[in-house]
Design a protein around this motif. Structure first.
Motif, PDB file in Angstrom:
ATOM      1  N   LEU A 149      25.263  25.062  72.004  1.00  0.00           N
ATOM      2  CA  LEU A 149      24.285  26.150  72.058  1.00  0.00           C
ATOM      3  C   LEU A 149      23.745  26.236  73.482  1.00  0.00           C
ATOM      4  O   LEU A 149      23.184  25.264  73.988  1.00  0.00           O
ATOM      5  N   ASP A 150      23.900  27.395  74.084  1.00  0.00           N
ATOM      6  CA  ASP A 150      23.552  27.562  75.497  1.00  0.00           C
ATOM      7  C   ASP A 150      22.343  28.488  75.623  1.00  0.00           C
ATOM      8  O   ASP A 150      22.465  29.698  75.403  1.00  0.00           O
ATOM      9  N   SER A 151      21.195  27.907  75.947  1.00  0.00           N
ATOM     10  CA  SER A 151      19.973  28.722  76.101  1.00  0.00           C
ATOM     11  C   SER A 151      19.331  28.415  77.444  1.00  0.00           C
ATOM     12  O   SER A 151      19.338  27.266  77.892  1.00  0.00           O
ATOM     13  N   ASP A 152      18.724  29.440  78.044  1.00  0.00           N
ATOM     14  CA  ASP A 152      18.047  29.271  79.339  1.00  0.00           C
ATOM     15  C   ASP A 152      16.967  28.190  79.265  1.00  0.00           C
ATOM     16  O   ASP A 152      16.284  28.060  78.245  1.00  0.00           O
ATOM     17  N   ILE A 200      33.513  25.963  71.145  1.00  0.00           N
ATOM     18  CA  ILE A 200      32.841  27.274  71.229  1.00  0.00           C
ATOM     19  C   ILE A 200      31.489  27.092  71.899  1.00  0.00           C
ATOM     20  O   ILE A 200      30.751  26.153  71.566  1.00  0.00           O
ATOM     21  N   ILE A 201      31.151  28.019  72.816  1.00  0.00           N
ATOM     22  CA  ILE A 201      29.821  28.016  73.440  1.00  0.00           C
ATOM     23  C   ILE A 201      29.098  29.274  72.951  1.00  0.00           C
ATOM     24  O   ILE A 201      29.604  30.388  73.105  1.00  0.00           O
ATOM     25  N   ILE A 202      27.939  29.065  72.334  1.00  0.00           N
ATOM     26  CA  ILE A 202      27.215  30.193  71.731  1.00  0.00           C
ATOM     27  C   ILE A 202      25.919  30.438  72.500  1.00  0.00           C
ATOM     28  O   ILE A 202      25.132  29.510  72.715  1.00  0.00           O
ATOM     29  N   PRO A 203      25.661  31.706  72.916  1.00  0.00           N
ATOM     30  CA  PRO A 203      24.378  31.997  73.572  1.00  0.00           C
ATOM     31  C   PRO A 203      23.242  31.806  72.565  1.00  0.00           C
ATOM     32  O   PRO A 203      23.284  32.375  71.473  1.00  0.00           O
ATOM     33  N   GLY A 204      22.267  30.994  72.919  1.00  0.00           N
ATOM     34  CA  GLY A 204      21.232  30.610  71.958  1.00  0.00           C
ATOM     35  C   GLY A 204      19.993  31.472  71.971  1.00  0.00           C
ATOM     36  O   GLY A 204      18.980  31.096  71.388  1.00  0.00           O
TER      37      GLY A 204
END
Ligand SMILES: Nc1ncnc2c1ncn2[C@@H]1O[C@H](COP(=O)(O)OP(=O)(O)O)[C@@H](O)[C@H]1O
Ligand SMILES: Nc1ccn([C@@H]2O[C@H](COP(=O)(O)O)[C@@H](O)[C@H]2O)c(=O)n1
Length: 226
Positions: A149-152, A200-204
């Motif tokens: 999960l990729d979040s700023d 898989i990389i998911i925008p969080g």
């Protein structure tokens, strides 16, 4: 312990423990407050027909009850050594073989771990979420699907401030100090690099609707047809 849900009536509930098939393991990694728990619950809800459990890696933080209070608060909880990885791997192996496991309960206020009262048995899908879910090589080897999960960072900090004050008994000052001293540098050193281990990389920061439809299609195909 965040959550355990038997989302569906098991399609193999009459299967004896001896002939139980190996459970599938889905790993969900990513930074603190990136949305790991949220998406784990959403995936679990959609996996109808499979007995699914969600395990939080946080339940396997090392127990610091042997340390004086002031010493506990100085620990870097964002370093991989903070997790009792041997205990976690041992429990996961049992769960994957269908054996019963009492998942421990972790207390973020006292930084201590107790025996849990949640028993997991005969799971068909295990979803493990945690900041180090994609860190340890042995865990990666055991898994069937790896999600990051990729979040700023600023979004994660805003979420964390709210969560830690409301749910983990922290003050604004302690959250900000911990973030600058250990959470942020350790994220960059140990967690962000695990992105490369993901399938898989998911925008969080967005709604997960489309991602969930795609993931569900993949998982139903892979898991129910096996
Ligand atoms: N895609 C999203 N959009 C908006 N808020 C979200 C999203 N994902 C998570 N959140 C919120 O952010 C907070 C932290 O999410 P959580 O899933 O518990 O993070 P993690 O398990 O990675 O620490 C929760 O309040 C949650 O409701
Ligand atoms: N005693 C502890 C143990 C852990 N933390 C923080 O929890 C974060 C991981 O949990 P998420 O639900 O946010 O993934 C991690 O960043 C640790 O800093 C803590 O503050 N105290």
């Amino acid at each position: 312990m965040k959550e355990y849900t038997d989302f569906a009536k098991s399609r193999r509930e009459n299967t004896s423990a001896e002939s139980f098939h190996k459970a599938n393991l889905i790993l969900i990694g990513g930074g603190s407050c990136s949305g790991k728990t949220t998406i784990a619950l959403a995936i679990g809800r959609r996996l109808t027909g499979l007995k699914t459990v969600i395990i939080s890696q946080d339940s396997y933080y090392k127990d610091l009850s042997y340390l004086p209070w002031q010493e506990r608060t100085k620990v870097n909880f964002d370093h991989p050594d903070a997790i009792d990885i041997d205990f976690l791997l041992s429990d996961l192996k049992k769960m994957m073989a269908g054996k019963p496991v009492n998942v421990p309960a972790y207390d973020f206020v006292t930084h201590t771990r107790q025996e849990g009262n949640l028993c997991v048995a005969n799971a068909e899908v295990i979803i493990l979420e945690g900041i180090f879910a994609l860190y340890y090589p042995e865990l990666l080897q055991m898994s069937d699907l790896k999600i990051y999960l990729d979040s700023d960072a600023d979004i994660r900090l805003a979420r964390r401030l709210q969560r830690d004050i409301l749910e983990r008994g922290r003050s604004v000052e302690s959250v900000l100090n911990q973030y600058l001293e250990t959470v942020k540098p350790s994220h960059q050193a140990f967690i962000e690099p695990t992105k490369k281990n993901a399938d898989i990389i998911i925008p969080g920061e967005k709604e997960f609707d489309k991602v969930l439809i795609m993931l569900n299609g993949y998982l139903q195909h892979e898991l129910l047809s096996s």
